[in-house]
Scaffold this active site. Structure first.
Site, PDB file in Angstrom:
ATOM      1  N   ASP A  53      -0.322  -1.711  -1.010  1.00 36.67           N
ATOM      2  CA  ASP A  53      -1.571  -2.409  -0.700  1.00 36.67           C
ATOM      3  C   ASP A  53      -1.358  -3.220   0.570  1.00 36.67           C
ATOM      4  O   ASP A  53      -0.762  -4.291   0.551  1.00 36.67           O
ATOM      5  CB  ASP A  53      -1.953  -3.320  -1.867  1.00 36.67           C
ATOM      6  CG  ASP A  53      -3.280  -4.052  -1.645  1.00 36.67           C
ATOM      7  OD1 ASP A  53      -3.839  -3.942  -0.537  1.00 36.67           O
ATOM      8  OD2 ASP A  53      -3.726  -4.739  -2.579  1.00 36.67           O
TER       9      ASP A  53
ATOM     10  N   SER B 170      -8.698  -7.998  -6.556  1.00 29.36           N
ATOM     11  CA  SER B 170      -9.231  -8.171  -5.213  1.00 29.36           C
ATOM     12  C   SER B 170     -10.073  -9.446  -5.163  1.00 29.36           C
ATOM     13  O   SER B 170      -9.599 -10.526  -5.516  1.00 29.36           O
ATOM     14  CB  SER B 170     -10.032  -6.926  -4.816  1.00 29.36           C
ATOM     15  OG  SER B 170     -10.394  -6.944  -3.467  1.00 29.36           O
TER      16      SER B 170
ATOM     17  N   HIS C 262      -4.780  -0.446  -1.897  1.00 32.81           N
ATOM     18  CA  HIS C 262      -5.514  -1.527  -2.552  1.00 32.81           C
ATOM     19  C   HIS C 262      -6.264  -1.041  -3.787  1.00 32.81           C
ATOM     20  O   HIS C 262      -6.420  -1.771  -4.763  1.00 32.81           O
ATOM     21  CB  HIS C 262      -6.487  -2.159  -1.557  1.00 32.81           C
ATOM     22  CG  HIS C 262      -7.181  -3.371  -2.076  1.00 32.81           C
ATOM     23  ND1 HIS C 262      -6.512  -4.489  -2.532  1.00 32.81           N
ATOM     24  CD2 HIS C 262      -8.509  -3.648  -2.234  1.00 32.81           C
ATOM     25  CE1 HIS C 262      -7.376  -5.405  -2.931  1.00 32.81           C
ATOM     26  NE2 HIS C 262      -8.596  -4.912  -2.762  1.00 32.81           N
TER      27      HIS C 262
END
Length: 383
Positions: free
Chosen positions: A323, A159, A356
């Site tokens: 995601d 991320s 995610h």
């Protein structure tokens, strides 16, 4: 060097954070030079004689330097990536010296908005500068210098951490051999910026925010933080994962109230309540802005290939099919730019249902992939 056998439950054991102080101000993208300041770090494993087996782990929004292991005086204190880092784990601390750094502006020990401004003796609050991914990377370079690490064997993150790994290869190409960019993107989409703005608005319109100087009033904008976290959690999970975990299940039947009735409502409120107790609102504003600002191609007229020309590292880019916040399409943009630059890049798109958050979870295929990539790095070091 032969790979160590996997020990899924192994841990680095009890760990102790270290504080590193820097007197020289750090030049920031906003034009300010900030300092003195300090950063909290943790290290696991041993730096070898050649000082070439170091791995930097970059953290995402609400994580910290505490990547692995446990604290002696705290229950349930496992590091946020303890399933990934440790003896015999994919990032094997029997072979690598792993470094976790808490970013400038955080609320987990590094200098941040809650710290006292040396000129006023009061918390920085709203006067703390807005920092960027590139600022964090430059601060991490100073940590590397402090530890005597000239070049990292790998810089790795998921991320926002993956964005930092990507920035390392552009800003300091000679100081990173491999970059693992996981569940990341070359910049935020307009939709993602919109989510961040709604979360910030929830905080800034909380009556207890006091324009960022709520410390002086001895209050905290908990309501705003709760809503911000609830918004974030919605984006971290996939629709399939939400349906599987919560569906339309009711807690105690229909009651025709605005209190939590569905399991998903209860879950989101629980996460929001928990987050509002330990996270700092000014930190949240600044980290989400750093996410919004990240765009290495902005300096090259939107041309990501040109932006990545400076990179010399080998890359592993990983995406997860469900995601939707940092979709596989965004990872493929990075891969294409690297291929166009004739860089060494491996790409994996993992069919995982977790959205995610998948980069934090125990997926056997994902962990096997990372393990194999670090086996390659270890082989290079021993050759």
């Amino acid at each position: 060097m032969p790979p160590a056998p996997p020990f899924p439950n192994a841990t680095v054991g009890e760990v102790t954070p270290q504080r590193v102080d820097f007197e020289e101000p750090l030049p920031l993208a906003c034009g300010r030079a900030f300092g003195p300041y300090h950063l909290m770090i943790e290290t696991y494993g041993e730096l070898n004689a050649a000082r070439d087996n170091a791995v930097l782990i970059c953290h995402a929004l609400n994580a910290s330097h505490h990547v692995a292991g446990v604290y002696a005086d705290q229950a349930n204190s496992e590091g946020w990536w303890d399933n990934m880092v440790g003896p015999g784990k994919p990032v094997d601390t029997n072979r690598f010296f792993v470094v976790g750094v808490n970013n400038l502006g955080s609320c987990f020990g590094s200098t941040g908005p809650m710290d006292l401004h040396p000129a006023t003796g009061k918390p920085y609050g709203a006067d703390f500068p807005v920092v960027t991914v590139e600022d964090w990377v430059d601060a991490q370079v100073r940590v590397a210098d402090h530890l005597g690490i000239e070049r990292f064997a790998a810089v790795m993150g998921g991320s926002l951490g993956g964005m930092q790994a990507l920035a390392w290869t552009i800003r300091h190409p000679q100081r990173v051999a491999h970059a693992l960019v996981i569940a990341a993107a070359p910049n935020l989409s307009a939709q993602n910026i919109a989510f961040n703005e709604v979360a910030r608005a929830a905080i800034m319109t909380d009556p207890e925010f006091h324009a960022g100087h709520f410390y002086d009033a001895a209050v905290k904008p908990r309501r705003g933080l709760r809503v911000a976290r609830m918004i974030g959690h919605i984006t971290y999970l996939s629709d399939d994962q939400m349906a599987e975990k919560f569906g339309r299940q009711l807690r105690n039947g229909l009651r025709y109230t605005f209190e939590p009735e569905f399991q998903i409502e209860s879950y989101l409120r629980y996460q929001g309540d928990k987050f509002s107790e330990y996270f700092d609102a000014n930190t949240y504003l600044r980290i989400t802005k750093a996410l919004d600002y990240f765009d290495p191609a902005a300096a090259t007229g939107g041309d990501l290939r040109r932006a990545l020309e400076a990179a010399r590292a080998s890359f592993l880019v990983v995406a997860f099919t469900t995601d939707w916040r940092f979709s596989p399409q965004r990872s493929r943009e990075i891969v294409k730019a690297l291929i166009d630059n004739r860089r060494d890049v491996s790409y994996a798109e993992i069919d995982a249902p977790h959205g995610h958050d998948a980069f934090l979870l125990d997926d056997a295929r994902y962990h096997a992939l990372v393990r194999a990539y670090f086996d390659r790095i270890a082989a290079e070091l021993s050759s």
